[in-house]
Design an enzyme around this catalytic site. Sequence first.
Site, PDB file in Angstrom:
ATOM      1  N   ALA A  30       0.865  -1.191   0.000  1.00  0.00           N
ATOM      2  CA  ALA A  30       0.000   0.000   0.000  1.00  0.00           C
ATOM      3  C   ALA A  30       0.900   1.241   0.000  1.00  0.00           C
ATOM      4  O   ALA A  30       0.766   2.132   0.834  1.00  0.00           O
ATOM      5  CB  ALA A  30      -0.969  -0.003   1.176  1.00  0.00           C
ATOM      6  N   HIS A  32       2.949   4.632  -0.603  1.00  0.00           N
ATOM      7  CA  HIS A  32       2.586   6.038  -0.800  1.00  0.00           C
ATOM      8  C   HIS A  32       3.875   6.841  -0.907  1.00  0.00           C
ATOM      9  O   HIS A  32       4.980   6.276  -0.933  1.00  0.00           O
ATOM     10  CB  HIS A  32       1.698   6.523   0.355  1.00  0.00           C
ATOM     11  CG  HIS A  32       2.242   6.193   1.712  1.00  0.00           C
ATOM     12  ND1 HIS A  32       3.422   6.730   2.196  1.00  0.00           N
ATOM     13  CD2 HIS A  32       1.805   5.346   2.686  1.00  0.00           C
ATOM     14  CE1 HIS A  32       3.664   6.271   3.404  1.00  0.00           C
ATOM     15  NE2 HIS A  32       2.703   5.408   3.726  1.00  0.00           N
ATOM     16  N   HIS A  35       6.840   5.959   1.393  1.00  0.00           N
ATOM     17  CA  HIS A  35       7.649   4.827   0.933  1.00  0.00           C
ATOM     18  C   HIS A  35       8.497   5.247  -0.273  1.00  0.00           C
ATOM     19  O   HIS A  35       9.667   4.882  -0.370  1.00  0.00           O
ATOM     20  CB  HIS A  35       6.750   3.667   0.499  1.00  0.00           C
ATOM     21  CG  HIS A  35       5.881   3.101   1.565  1.00  0.00           C
ATOM     22  ND1 HIS A  35       4.521   3.304   1.596  1.00  0.00           N
ATOM     23  CD2 HIS A  35       6.167   2.339   2.654  1.00  0.00           C
ATOM     24  CE1 HIS A  35       4.008   2.663   2.641  1.00  0.00           C
ATOM     25  NE2 HIS A  35       4.985   2.083   3.305  1.00  0.00           N
ATOM     26  N   GLY A 148      11.914   4.307   8.050  1.00  0.00           N
ATOM     27  CA  GLY A 148      11.411   5.652   8.309  1.00  0.00           C
ATOM     28  C   GLY A 148      11.337   5.964   9.796  1.00  0.00           C
ATOM     29  O   GLY A 148      11.060   5.082  10.615  1.00  0.00           O
ATOM     30  N   LYS A 150       9.062   7.644  10.997  1.00  0.00           N
ATOM     31  CA  LYS A 150       7.649   7.618  11.402  1.00  0.00           C
ATOM     32  C   LYS A 150       7.438   6.482  12.401  1.00  0.00           C
ATOM     33  O   LYS A 150       6.714   6.635  13.370  1.00  0.00           O
ATOM     34  CB  LYS A 150       6.760   7.429  10.182  1.00  0.00           C
ATOM     35  CG  LYS A 150       5.357   7.068  10.574  1.00  0.00           C
ATOM     36  CD  LYS A 150       4.372   7.473   9.547  1.00  0.00           C
ATOM     37  CE  LYS A 150       2.986   7.183  10.060  1.00  0.00           C
ATOM     38  NZ  LYS A 150       2.810   5.732  10.282  1.00  0.00           N
ATOM     39  N   ASP A 151       8.083   5.354  12.121  1.00  0.00           N
ATOM     40  CA  ASP A 151       8.057   4.225  13.061  1.00  0.00           C
ATOM     41  C   ASP A 151       9.347   4.301  13.880  1.00  0.00           C
ATOM     42  O   ASP A 151      10.233   3.453  13.759  1.00  0.00           O
ATOM     43  CB  ASP A 151       7.949   2.915  12.283  1.00  0.00           C
ATOM     44  CG  ASP A 151       6.679   2.872  11.454  1.00  0.00           C
ATOM     45  OD1 ASP A 151       5.632   2.518  11.990  1.00  0.00           O
ATOM     46  OD2 ASP A 151       6.733   3.242  10.260  1.00  0.00           O
ATOM     47  N   SER A 187      -0.178   4.198   5.250  1.00  0.00           N
ATOM     48  CA  SER A 187      -1.087   3.342   4.473  1.00  0.00           C
ATOM     49  C   SER A 187      -2.460   3.301   5.120  1.00  0.00           C
ATOM     50  O   SER A 187      -3.461   3.026   4.460  1.00  0.00           O
ATOM     51  CB  SER A 187      -0.522   1.922   4.386  1.00  0.00           C
ATOM     52  OG  SER A 187       0.779   1.949   3.849  1.00  0.00           O
ATOM     53  N   ARG A 188      -2.514   3.560   6.412  1.00  0.00           N
ATOM     54  CA  ARG A 188      -3.799   3.494   7.127  1.00  0.00           C
ATOM     55  C   ARG A 188      -4.658   4.737   6.900  1.00  0.00           C
ATOM     56  O   ARG A 188      -5.858   4.712   7.214  1.00  0.00           O
ATOM     57  CB  ARG A 188      -3.556   3.315   8.626  1.00  0.00           C
ATOM     58  CG  ARG A 188      -3.005   1.944   9.000  1.00  0.00           C
ATOM     59  CD  ARG A 188      -2.986   1.775  10.502  1.00  0.00           C
ATOM     60  NE  ARG A 188      -2.798   0.387  10.895  1.00  0.00           N
ATOM     61  CZ  ARG A 188      -1.626  -0.170  11.124  1.00  0.00           C
ATOM     62  NH1 ARG A 188      -0.534   0.541  11.003  1.00  0.00           N
ATOM     63  NH2 ARG A 188      -1.546  -1.443  11.461  1.00  0.00           N
TER      64      ARG A 188
HETATM   65  P1  AMP Z   1       5.269   0.104   6.332  1.00  0.00           P
HETATM   66  O1  AMP Z   1       4.878  -0.302   4.956  1.00  0.00           O
HETATM   67  O2  AMP Z   1       4.242   0.901   7.049  1.00  0.00           O
HETATM   68  O3  AMP Z   1       5.829  -1.041   7.141  1.00  0.00           O
HETATM   69  O4  AMP Z   1       6.485   1.102   6.141  1.00  0.00           O
HETATM   70  C1  AMP Z   1       7.649   0.702   5.463  1.00  0.00           C
HETATM   71  C2  AMP Z   1       8.748   1.687   5.766  1.00  0.00           C
HETATM   72  O5  AMP Z   1       8.345   2.984   5.313  1.00  0.00           O
HETATM   73  C3  AMP Z   1       9.018   1.817   7.273  1.00  0.00           C
HETATM   74  O6  AMP Z   1      10.425   1.946   7.479  1.00  0.00           O
HETATM   75  C4  AMP Z   1       8.282   3.079   7.636  1.00  0.00           C
HETATM   76  O7  AMP Z   1       8.837   3.740   8.754  1.00  0.00           O
HETATM   77  C5  AMP Z   1       8.462   3.887   6.375  1.00  0.00           C
HETATM   78  N1  AMP Z   1       7.418   4.920   6.271  1.00  0.00           N
HETATM   79  C6  AMP Z   1       6.069   4.725   6.210  1.00  0.00           C
HETATM   80  N2  AMP Z   1       5.435   5.912   6.167  1.00  0.00           N
HETATM   81  C7  AMP Z   1       6.404   6.868   6.230  1.00  0.00           C
HETATM   82  C8  AMP Z   1       6.385   8.297   6.251  1.00  0.00           C
HETATM   83  N3  AMP Z   1       5.254   8.999   6.201  1.00  0.00           N
HETATM   84  N4  AMP Z   1       7.573   8.937   6.326  1.00  0.00           N
HETATM   85  C9  AMP Z   1       8.749   8.249   6.393  1.00  0.00           C
HETATM   86  N5  AMP Z   1       8.824   6.908   6.369  1.00  0.00           N
HETATM   87  C10 AMP Z   1       7.674   6.224   6.298  1.00  0.00           C
END
Ligand code: AMP
Length: 283
Positions: A30, A32, A35, A148, A150-151, A187-188
Amino acid sequence: MQTACTKDELRALLAPVRGKKIVLVPTMGALHEGHATLLRQARALAGDSGCVVASVFLNPVQFDNAGDLAAYPQTPETDLLICRECGVDVVFMPTPDVMYCGDRSITLEETHLSTVLCGASRPGHFAGVCLVVNKLFNLVQPTDAIFGKKDYQQLAILRRMVRDLDIPITLHGAEIVRGEDGLALSSRNVRLTPAHRAAAPTIHRALSAAAAAYAAGAAAADVCAAVRRELTAIDGVKIDYVELVDAENLHAVTDEARPALLAVAAFFGDVRLIDNTELRRNV
Ligand code: AMP
């Protein structure tokens, strides 16, 4: 760009680039602009001669709530387009059956940083993250990986994992990517009701005001209380946590000269949003 769905396909695609810089960006799909920013950073880091690998895997093991997993958006076609646009060389898109043996019996638990913030409210979440990222590291054997901020807690725990297990990979933290209204891309976000989507930028506004207040000397408890007040004023919002912690060990601040982190998790309806800001005292 090439796509691998099995571990053998992945190994075959990566065989020719062994010895070169390999930059991994793990995702749950998902995709955006957040990513995409990480993927473009990976491309820049790998350079023309290196290889960028993106994994797109909705990891069931890190979900503590079956409903959250079932509702998680999945957009594989768009994900592939975004990966291509960002210059990814190899996309790894396994199914859970490919990724995990049915009778898997090894767990990987971080026991200090995982006990607070999201770890406290999502039991088993970070053990699932450590397990899948470790597997991805073993499969891809990257020289570098990008995550990221963000996490933020996830990044801190993975840095600890790399340190404590002597994993020969350099981790890079990417700044949070936000929409024009300040909402951290996630993604949420697509699951928010229109009213909650309109209200969600309050999180970032409140965090920014709190960061300024903390820099100017406000007490940690007052800073957190102000953020809580702003969020509880929104209809249908339930706060999971608002906490100001040491930016490195994620526990209570004992030395105000060190960088701190203000982290928030809140349910907007049934959608759990997280955000954070790094803090420093100016005084
Ligand atoms: P996820 O698909 O949510 O597991 O995210 C995959 C990677 O993208 C993780 O390292 C997240 O921290 C990073 N990520 C997701 N959203 C953001 C964002 N808005 N800004 C920076 N990194 C992000």
